[in-house]
Every structure is written in structure tokens, then in C-alpha cells.
Design a protein around this motif. Structure first.
Motif, PDB file in Angstrom:
ATOM      1  N   GLU A   1       8.185   8.874  -0.120  1.00  0.00           N
ATOM      2  CA  GLU A   1       7.074   9.030  -1.048  1.00  0.00           C
ATOM      3  C   GLU A   1       5.950   8.081  -0.613  1.00  0.00           C
ATOM      4  OE1 GLU A   1       6.673  11.108  -3.678  1.00  0.00           O
ATOM      5  OE2 GLU A   1       8.534  12.071  -3.023  1.00  0.00           O
ATOM      6  N   PRO A   2       4.689   8.448  -0.846  1.00  0.00           N
ATOM      7  CA  PRO A   2       3.591   7.554  -0.441  1.00  0.00           C
ATOM      8  C   PRO A   2       3.491   6.335  -1.350  1.00  0.00           C
ATOM      9  CG  PRO A   2       2.723   9.449  -1.622  1.00  0.00           C
ATOM     10  CD  PRO A   2       4.199   9.704  -1.440  1.00  0.00           C
ATOM     11  N   THR A   3       2.962   5.257  -0.791  1.00  0.00           N
ATOM     12  CA  THR A   3       2.628   4.105  -1.621  1.00  0.00           C
ATOM     13  C   THR A   3       1.406   4.447  -2.464  1.00  0.00           C
ATOM     14  OG1 THR A   3       1.055   3.180  -0.023  1.00  0.00           O
ATOM     15  CG2 THR A   3       3.381   2.543   0.220  1.00  0.00           C
ATOM     16  N   GLY A   4       1.066   3.584  -3.392  1.00  0.00           N
ATOM     17  CA  GLY A   4      -0.245   3.670  -4.009  1.00  0.00           C
ATOM     18  C   GLY A   4      -1.284   3.171  -3.014  1.00  0.00           C
ATOM     19  N   ALA A   5      -2.540   3.189  -3.411  1.00  0.00           N
ATOM     20  CA  ALA A   5      -3.596   2.682  -2.534  1.00  0.00           C
ATOM     21  C   ALA A   5      -3.314   1.216  -2.195  1.00  0.00           C
ATOM     22  CB  ALA A   5      -4.955   2.823  -3.198  1.00  0.00           C
TER      23      ALA A   5
END
Length: 255
Positions: A142-146
Motif C-alpha cells: 500500500e502507498p504511504t501518505g504524502a
């Protein structure tokens, strides 16, 4: 009649593949296979027949798991990837980190130190597994947040050296900042009844005290900046009250 066999990969003979059966190997994946049979008998002309091609060959599927990330999404911090075991057997895993879906050059380890270019973007890690006779598989986290800006540390309170007297030079002593290479800039201030006054043009590590400083105190502000990090400003303590330069009485001539 004597029969001879030659197996073909995309129409090209496979070295050593001359039996009635061919064991499919990793090199066959993605290619078409066929067999050429030559029949011969004494006193007769040999006959060659070739089968229709079968394929492309596909490998067996690996049991693959998605990786996950742990760490703080902030410039200067390290993200690490974890993944459950793949199978069956021994599977070779390879890593690749991505910024907003684009590959990050050279980021092919199981951990990644976030850099200035990552600020404001999302980070994902992909893991690819490979094993003989199996199709290579890739899974993504899953992607990190900004990614947030980094925090400079240490950011010590600056010191200064010199004599608090008009005509003398004060030198700012910023001490060691980090991490990495931090750019430091300077601004000197003079006290006044209405608040701190920025001294025009006094933007170097050294400042020579002038007549306007007499009777007041002076301090220096050090600003640290580094790409991808939050800029930090720290101030020194005030000097003691600046003394005027020593004056010399005018000379007189006695007759």
C-alpha cells in the motif's frame, strides 16, 4: 524403422533435447515447443515430420504475498519492507521502490532512506519473486501518505566570540548542524527600546561593531536550511552592552 527426435523452441533445435519426451525447463517459458521426427530405414529415403507448435509455455504460479511498509514517511527517515515467505521451495526476491508510481533509480534494497525529492509524494515498494519453472510474480505494498519534510537535528544555539566594544569584531559560532550538509545564513540584531532591530547588511558570520551599537546589545540569528527539511532559525544570547570606542583627547601645542 528407426525414429530420431529433435525438440524445437520457437523452431530452433534445443541442444540435447533428442528423446521422445522433453522436460519443460525455465528457458521454455514464453516460447512455443514442437518436435521434429526423422524416420529412417535401410534402403528407403528418410522422412521428416514436424509437429504443430504448442505454446507459448507458461510457468507454474508462485504463492505470492503482498509486502508491507514500516517506518515514518518523512524526509531523512528510513522505510523498510516486510513480506511473508513465498513458495513453493526457494524463491528469489527482488525489491524496487517507487515514487508516485515511477521507479526510483537505484532503490532496490529492502529498505529505503527518504530524500528531498520524496517530499510531498507517496512511496510504494514492489517485490518480484522468481524460481525455476515458475512465472515471475510481482506484488506491491500500500502507498504511504504524502512524505513530510524532514526535521533538522541537531540545531544548537549559536555562540559568539569577540569584545563588546565599538570597532571590535564579533564572530558567530554556529556549532554542528545536521543531518547531512546544512546551509547556514546569518543576521545580526541590535536591541532598542521598541524591540529587536535588524542591522542592515549584517548578514555574515562576522560583524564589526559600529558607533550606532554603542549603549545597546547585539545578538545573531542563524538560519539552517536543507532541501526537503523544515527551515530552522535559532538566536544567540545578547551580548553585554556595547561600549563606545576609546576616544583620544585632541592634542595641544604649548609654546
Amino acid at each position: 524403422m528407426k525414429l530420431a527426435y529433435q525438440w524445437l523452441r520457437d523452431g530452433v533445435p534445443i541442444p540435447g533435447a533428442t528423446g521422445r519426451r522433453h522436460r519443460v525447463v525455465a528457458g521454455d517459458i514464453g516460447h512455443a515447443l514442437s518436435v521434429r521426427i526423422t524416420g529412417s530405414r535401410s534402403g528407403f529415403t528418410s522422412t521428416v515430420q514436424e509437429s504443430a507448435a504448442v505454446g507459448p509455455v507458461v510457468g507454474s504460479r508462485l504463492t505470492a504475498a503482498n509486502p508491507w511498509l514500516y517506518g515514518t514517511a518523512q524526509v531523512g527517515k528510513t522505510l523498510a519492507a516486510g513480506v511473508r515467505p513465498w513458495g513453493p521451495g526457494t524463491v528469489t526476491l527482488a525489491w524496487q521502490w517507487y515514487r508516485d508510481g515511477d521507479k526510483i533509480a537505484g532503490a532496490t534494497a529492502a529498505s529505503y532512506v527518504l530524500v528531498a525529492a520524496d517530499a510531498g509524494h507517496t512511496i510504494v515498494v514492489g517485490v518480484s519473486g522468481s524460481a525455476p519453472r515458475f512465472e515471475t510474480a510481482t506484488r506491491f505494498s500500500e502507498p504511504t501518505g504524502a512524505v513530510g519534510p524532514g526535521v533538522l537535528h541537531p540545531t544548537p544555539v549559536p555562540l559568539y566570540s569577540g569584545v563588546a566594544k565599538v570597532g571590535e569584531t564579533l564572530t558567530a559560532l554556529p556549532r554542528q548542524w545536521g543531518p547531512g550538509t546544512v546551509t547556514l545564513t546569518y543576521q545580526w540584531y541590535r536591541s532598542s527600546a521598541t524591540g529587536d532591530v535588524r542591522i542592515a547588511g549584517a548578514t555574515r558570520a562576522k560583524y564589526t561593531l559600529v558607533d550606532a551599537d554603542a549603549g545597546y546589545r547585539v545578538k545573531v540569528r542563524v538560519t539552517g536550511s536543507e532541501p526537503g527539511f523544515t527551515t530552522v532559525r535559532v538566536y544567540s544570547a545578547w551580548t553585554s552592552t556595547i561600549r563606545p570606542a576609546r576616544t583620544t583627547a585632541p592634542s595641544t601645542t604649548h609654546g
